[in-house]
Design a protein around this motif. Structure first.
Motif, PDB file in Angstrom:
ATOM      1  N   ILE A   3       0.838  -1.205   0.000  1.00 44.71           N
ATOM      2  CA  ILE A   3       0.000   0.000   0.000  1.00 44.71           C
ATOM      3  C   ILE A   3       0.870   1.250   0.000  1.00 44.71           C
ATOM      4  O   ILE A   3       0.559   2.245  -0.664  1.00 44.71           O
ATOM      5  CB  ILE A   3      -0.962  -0.024   1.208  1.00 44.71           C
ATOM      6  N   LYS A  38      -4.604   3.029  -4.371  1.00 44.04           N
ATOM      7  CA  LYS A  38      -4.693   2.877  -2.905  1.00 44.04           C
ATOM      8  C   LYS A  38      -6.143   2.987  -2.444  1.00 44.04           C
ATOM      9  O   LYS A  38      -6.605   2.217  -1.600  1.00 44.04           O
ATOM     10  CB  LYS A  38      -3.873   3.962  -2.205  1.00 44.04           C
ATOM     11  N   GLU A  49      -8.162   0.179  -0.628  1.00 44.57           N
ATOM     12  CA  GLU A  49      -8.689   0.412   0.718  1.00 44.57           C
ATOM     13  C   GLU A  49     -10.179   0.073   0.784  1.00 44.57           C
ATOM     14  O   GLU A  49     -10.655  -0.544   1.746  1.00 44.57           O
ATOM     15  CB  GLU A  49      -8.476   1.877   1.127  1.00 44.57           C
TER      16      GLU A  49
END
Length: 157
Positions: free
Chosen positions: A18, A26, A30
């Protein structure tokens, strides 16, 4: 390796990945990770809740069976005790009945003796004079009606 060790290593690797990924990727990652974590959490929680509900149900069933056995046993005990009490009451009542009969016999036999002795002493209700049976002043003998010694019969006559 242990399952926990594998999870820790995967977490560390995930953090490094990440850190090195571009920002738009990202955000997507997420979101996906949050969704997966949420799904896993819900699955684990549901599984644990279901397991606990099953355990509680089993315990409740066991308790119910134990209580049913206790109630049945206590019912039998109560039934036996009640029968014992009823039998003792029956015995006592038969004793009381017998004593009453004996007493009745004694009273009636003493009444019979008293009646034979005092048979003529006590008047019944039909033997008591009424107002109509009492002589009036006209029925009372006067001096003329009274017999004298000359009116008496002798044995020879």
């Amino acid at each position: 390796m242990d399952k926990k060790d594998v999870e820790k290593a995967a977490l560390k690797a995930g953090k490094k990945i990440i850190d090195h990924t571009p920002e738009p990727v990202k955000e997507k990652v997420e979101e996906k990770v949050k969704e997966k974590a949420k799904e896993k959490f819900v699955e684990k929680t549901e599984g644990k809740l279901q397991e606990k509900a099953n355990e509680a149900s089993e315990k409740l069933q066991e308790t119910k069976e134990k209580n049913a056995q206790k109630v049945h046993g206590k019912g039998e005990d109560a039934k036996e005790k009640l029968q014992d009490v009823l039998l003792s009451v029956k015995d006592k009542l038969s004793d009381v009945k017998e004593a009453g009969e004996n007493f009745q016999e004694k009273v009636s036999s003493s009444d019979d003796k008293e009646k034979s002795k005092n048979k003529w002493k006590i008047k019944g209700a039909n033997q008591i004079k009424k107002a109509t049976d009492i002589k009036s002043s006209t029925k009372i003998k006067s001096s003329n009606d009274i017999k004298s010694s000359t009116d008496l019969k002798t044995m020879g006559s």
